[in-house]
Design a protein around this motif. Sequence first.
Motif, mmCIF file in Angstrom:
data_model
loop_
_atom_site.group_PDB
_atom_site.id
_atom_site.type_symbol
_atom_site.label_atom_id
_atom_site.label_comp_id
_atom_site.label_asym_id
_atom_site.label_seq_id
_atom_site.Cartn_x
_atom_site.Cartn_y
_atom_site.Cartn_z
ATOM 1 N N GLU A 187 0.843 -1.181 0.000
ATOM 2 C CA GLU A 187 0.000 0.000 0.000
ATOM 3 C C GLU A 187 0.886 1.242 0.000
ATOM 4 N N PRO A 188 0.406 2.336 -0.593
ATOM 5 C CA PRO A 188 1.216 3.564 -0.610
ATOM 6 C C PRO A 188 1.274 4.226 0.762
ATOM 7 N N ASN A 189 2.322 5.012 0.966
ATOM 8 C CA ASN A 189 2.502 5.838 2.169
ATOM 9 C C ASN A 189 2.555 5.013 3.448
ATOM 10 N N ALA A 190 2.983 3.773 3.337
ATOM 11 C CA ALA A 190 3.018 2.896 4.515
ATOM 12 C C ALA A 190 4.381 2.961 5.193
ATOM 13 N N GLN A 191 4.365 2.980 6.501
ATOM 14 C CA GLN A 191 5.597 2.926 7.280
ATOM 15 C C GLN A 191 5.694 1.610 8.048
ATOM 16 N N GLY A 192 4.876 0.665 7.634
ATOM 17 C CA GLY A 192 4.844 -0.646 8.251
ATOM 18 C C GLY A 192 3.552 -1.334 7.858
ATOM 19 N N ARG A 193 3.287 -2.476 8.472
ATOM 20 C CA ARG A 193 2.048 -3.180 8.164
ATOM 21 C C ARG A 193 1.795 -4.263 9.216
ATOM 22 N N ARG A 194 0.550 -4.731 9.262
ATOM 23 C CA ARG A 194 0.237 -5.915 10.044
ATOM 24 C C ARG A 194 0.523 -7.133 9.181
ATOM 25 N N MET A 195 1.049 -8.166 9.780
ATOM 26 C CA MET A 195 1.350 -9.384 9.044
ATOM 27 C C MET A 195 1.186 -10.572 9.970
ATOM 28 N N TYR A 196 1.084 -11.750 9.381
ATOM 29 C CA TYR A 196 0.969 -12.970 10.167
ATOM 30 C C TYR A 196 2.317 -13.674 10.168
ATOM 31 N N VAL A 197 2.823 -13.924 11.359
ATOM 32 C CA VAL A 197 4.076 -14.664 11.509
ATOM 33 C C VAL A 197 3.715 -16.113 11.831
ATOM 34 N N PRO A 198 4.083 -17.060 10.972
ATOM 35 C CA PRO A 198 3.670 -18.451 11.201
ATOM 36 C C PRO A 198 4.365 -19.066 12.407
ATOM 37 N N ARG A 199 3.924 -20.250 12.722
ATOM 38 C CA ARG A 199 4.396 -20.972 13.897
ATOM 39 C C ARG A 199 5.921 -21.052 13.946
ATOM 40 N N GLY A 200 6.468 -21.025 15.128
ATOM 41 C CA GLY A 200 7.913 -21.094 15.314
ATOM 42 C C GLY A 200 8.454 -19.776 15.824
ATOM 43 N N ASN A 201 9.760 -19.703 15.957
ATOM 44 C CA ASN A 201 10.420 -18.474 16.391
ATOM 45 C C ASN A 201 11.217 -17.902 15.226
ATOM 46 N N TRP A 202 11.146 -16.582 15.081
ATOM 47 C CA TRP A 202 11.731 -15.911 13.928
ATOM 48 C C TRP A 202 12.532 -14.700 14.360
ATOM 49 N N TYR A 203 13.691 -14.516 13.726
ATOM 50 C CA TYR A 203 14.512 -13.338 13.966
ATOM 51 C C TYR A 203 14.151 -12.251 12.950
ATOM 52 N N ASN A 204 13.936 -11.041 13.438
ATOM 53 C CA ASN A 204 13.794 -9.908 12.543
ATOM 54 C C ASN A 204 15.123 -9.711 11.808
ATOM 55 N N PHE A 205 15.084 -9.759 10.493
ATOM 56 C CA PHE A 205 16.300 -9.695 9.689
ATOM 57 C C PHE A 205 17.088 -8.414 9.946
ATOM 58 N N TRP A 206 16.371 -7.322 10.227
ATOM 59 C CA TRP A 206 17.020 -6.014 10.351
ATOM 60 C C TRP A 206 17.504 -5.736 11.765
ATOM 61 N N THR A 207 16.823 -6.277 12.776
ATOM 62 C CA THR A 207 17.138 -5.913 14.161
ATOM 63 C C THR A 207 17.626 -7.076 15.019
ATOM 64 N N ASP A 208 17.477 -8.322 14.516
ATOM 65 C CA ASP A 208 17.816 -9.541 15.270
ATOM 66 C C ASP A 208 16.869 -9.805 16.441
ATOM 67 N N GLU A 209 15.781 -9.024 16.553
ATOM 68 C CA GLU A 209 14.808 -9.305 17.600
ATOM 69 C C GLU A 209 14.146 -10.656 17.326
ATOM 70 N N LEU A 210 14.031 -11.480 18.374
ATOM 71 C CA LEU A 210 13.426 -12.805 18.224
ATOM 72 C C LEU A 210 11.927 -12.704 18.490
ATOM 73 N N ILE A 211 11.142 -13.158 17.519
ATOM 74 C CA ILE A 211 9.687 -13.045 17.569
ATOM 75 C C ILE A 211 9.075 -14.435 17.665
ATOM 76 N N LYS A 212 8.112 -14.593 18.542
ATOM 77 C CA LYS A 212 7.365 -15.854 18.621
ATOM 78 C C LYS A 212 6.224 -15.798 17.613
ATOM 79 N N GLY A 213 6.121 -16.849 16.774
ATOM 80 C CA GLY A 213 5.136 -16.862 15.709
ATOM 81 C C GLY A 213 3.790 -17.391 16.131
ATOM 82 N N GLY A 214 2.955 -17.693 15.113
ATOM 83 C CA GLY A 214 1.597 -18.148 15.367
ATOM 84 C C GLY A 214 0.669 -17.010 15.718
#
Length: 799
Positions: A624-651
Amino acid sequence: MITNTELEYKGNLYPNQIVDFSQDVDKLYFTSENGVVLQITVLRNSALRFRYATEYNFEPDFSYAISEKGIRGYDKLVVSETKTEYLLETIRMKILVDKKTMRIQISDPEGNIINEDEIGFHWEENYEYGGNTVKMSKITQTGESFYGLGDKAMHSNLKGKRVSNWVTDQYAYGKDQDPLYKAVPFYVGLTENKAYGIFFDNTFKTHFDFAHERRNTTSFWADGGEMNYYFIYGPDVSKVVRLYTDLTGKPELPPLWALGFQQSKWSYFPESNVKEIAKKFRDLNIPCDAIYLDIDYMDGFRCFTWDKTKFPDPKRMISELEEDGFKTVVMIDPGIKVDRDYWVYQEAMENDYFCKRGDGPYMNGKVWPGKCNFPDFTNPEVRQWWAELYKEFMTELGVHAVWNDMNEPAVMEVPSKTAPLDTRHYYEGNPTTHRKAHNIYGMQMVRATYNGVKKHSYPKRPFVITRAAYSGTQRYACTWTGDNVATWEHLWLANVQMQRMCMSGYSFVGSDIGGFAEQPNGELFARWIQLGIFHPFCRVHSSGDHGDQEPWSFDSGVTDVVRKFIELRYQLLPYLYTMFYEYSNNGIAMLKSLVMFDQEDPQTHFRTDEFIFGHQILVCPIQEPNAQGRRMYVPRGNWYNFWTDELIKGGREMWVDADIDSIPLFVKEGAMIPKYPVQQYVGEKDIDQLRIEVYYKNGIENSTVYEDGQDGYDYTKGRYSLRNFKLQGKPAQLSIQQYKDGTFVTDYETIEFKFHGLSFEIGGIEIDSEKVSLEDVKYGEDLSIQVSKNFTVLRVLGK
């Protein structure tokens, strides 16, 4: 079950009582009283073929789609009979054939129904053309979802949709417009966590209704030919796609440069313009591997010719571009200009290679050159001739790759947009009309092109692109989604279409980044690049009517964003190349919709935005235009934010920041992501070190890195390097085991491991059971260690 007498309506005919049964090894024959013969072939434990004949008569058994290299064989086949049915059992499935109606029910070994006929096979005589309209209807299970069917420009879940397959030149198509450029009559059904696939191998115009007309019925039918379909059982979606890809064929590895960034436009000419574009890429340090020449390089749009005013010395130009790291890709269309002084036309006429109408005259239509005739690519002799036409281009001029366009075939200024239906085709010695040959015409053209490019590029690997395709075309060429539009809606469509194509066995696919028709603004172009670098085929292409569409065509801020992400593409080339190796060898989809990644989670069944790039990178484009982020679904498991290395719990669903220079990007914990240094083109630099980004996990995760000579065929003789890594993390320890296969020796001698998310402070390092001085370990934000590429076990120990 419903009886046939209750279903005699609308002129349809149905099988009645089975009166005969026989078996010939893997083939079983059931014959009804009214002349229907059902042939069931057991291909594998999880794959069956169903073929129906009427009036006791099967058509010649031939398919362009089925690969000769597909795996066949099964472990068990037991056939039994009761008063009411026949029962077939493999180790993965049970198949019931009802004696009264010939209807089929398929269940797993525990008796859970996977797929079941509703009316089942029925047919209606086609009085206008002869033959039958053949039909199949299935019961739609509660909560069932449907995926696949190629390039459909609609929601990834086809539940409630009705679509057709008739390859069509659809300039500037819109959302939900159908049909488009591909005919891939294969879909995946998913219900109760059990997935199956159905491939309706019929090249006539086919139709699919996924509980649209009747909410409890899924049906498919064709305007002619046989009811001939393949059934594949998973129960995993990914396995269904893998078995279908094996059935219809896997591509060979492309040259690595074909996975680099590529720039195209309608059209770059004259030579000075091509050179200017190439120089600008290098001056701005924006990586690029290929420049495309659209139809304007030709003399009057005549294929296999050059306009010597615009391109006075193509051999020299191609050679000079190659010195600067650019491969040259040229377009070839199927329409051959009617011109007695044109040598390609002369050869085709002398050898009777052009298609003819039903009553004898040549089929002709208007395309870019004007009045054209069209070679009959369903004739092996014509394909061989066409392949040889590439000799001068590939061997003498040095062209690197070929792009087949307009091969639906597209015909201008006629309502049908294509050849008349009475156009005749040889069809491998089974003469037929365009009604049957239309959907495979482009496939057979690109097959001939592939054979020619492969022969005359040898010992290099071929790279061919096609617009039109039928199931199995992935064996010959990569593809793109045709003439899209520079809108945010088409950015969304590009994302969905790539996922759908990969689920349809065709992973080497991309879109015209930025949109072909109309002109994107800088924001849309940047966001499309951010998505496009995660598509297997990565190319900017535009009509040029509304302005330029090169990375520098917008403001400097956009150029910087575009450069950043194209550089990321080049860093990830070993990861992408490994994805292609797994696709080429095992049929594993290169992009995975979330439902392929985790079908057990019902939240994934209707997700369209997010996808998995390979096995371990989660991508969610900004759409979408003029977006500074978005809502998204993170699937099951644990994921690292590629840019910040923050570990996110999915699902779960969450908000992710993503300004114009970022895209929501996550890496699966435990992943080991290989990277190369940024290059301006593949082969610019010697790879002096492989870098692997290691994402800590308290547990086990496996990763793979495939490498070879990046071109040529030595890899088929074992000259490849396959590094299999097993990561095992504990609260105060991380171990990495390496198992290596293949005889290829990489140029680099060391591997640099960069660690993300370590849960402990490093107190010691062991390599193959020997302690290493901590002085070799770099501390700080870039925590990494360099080791010999031939290590077996690396242990990182906590204090």
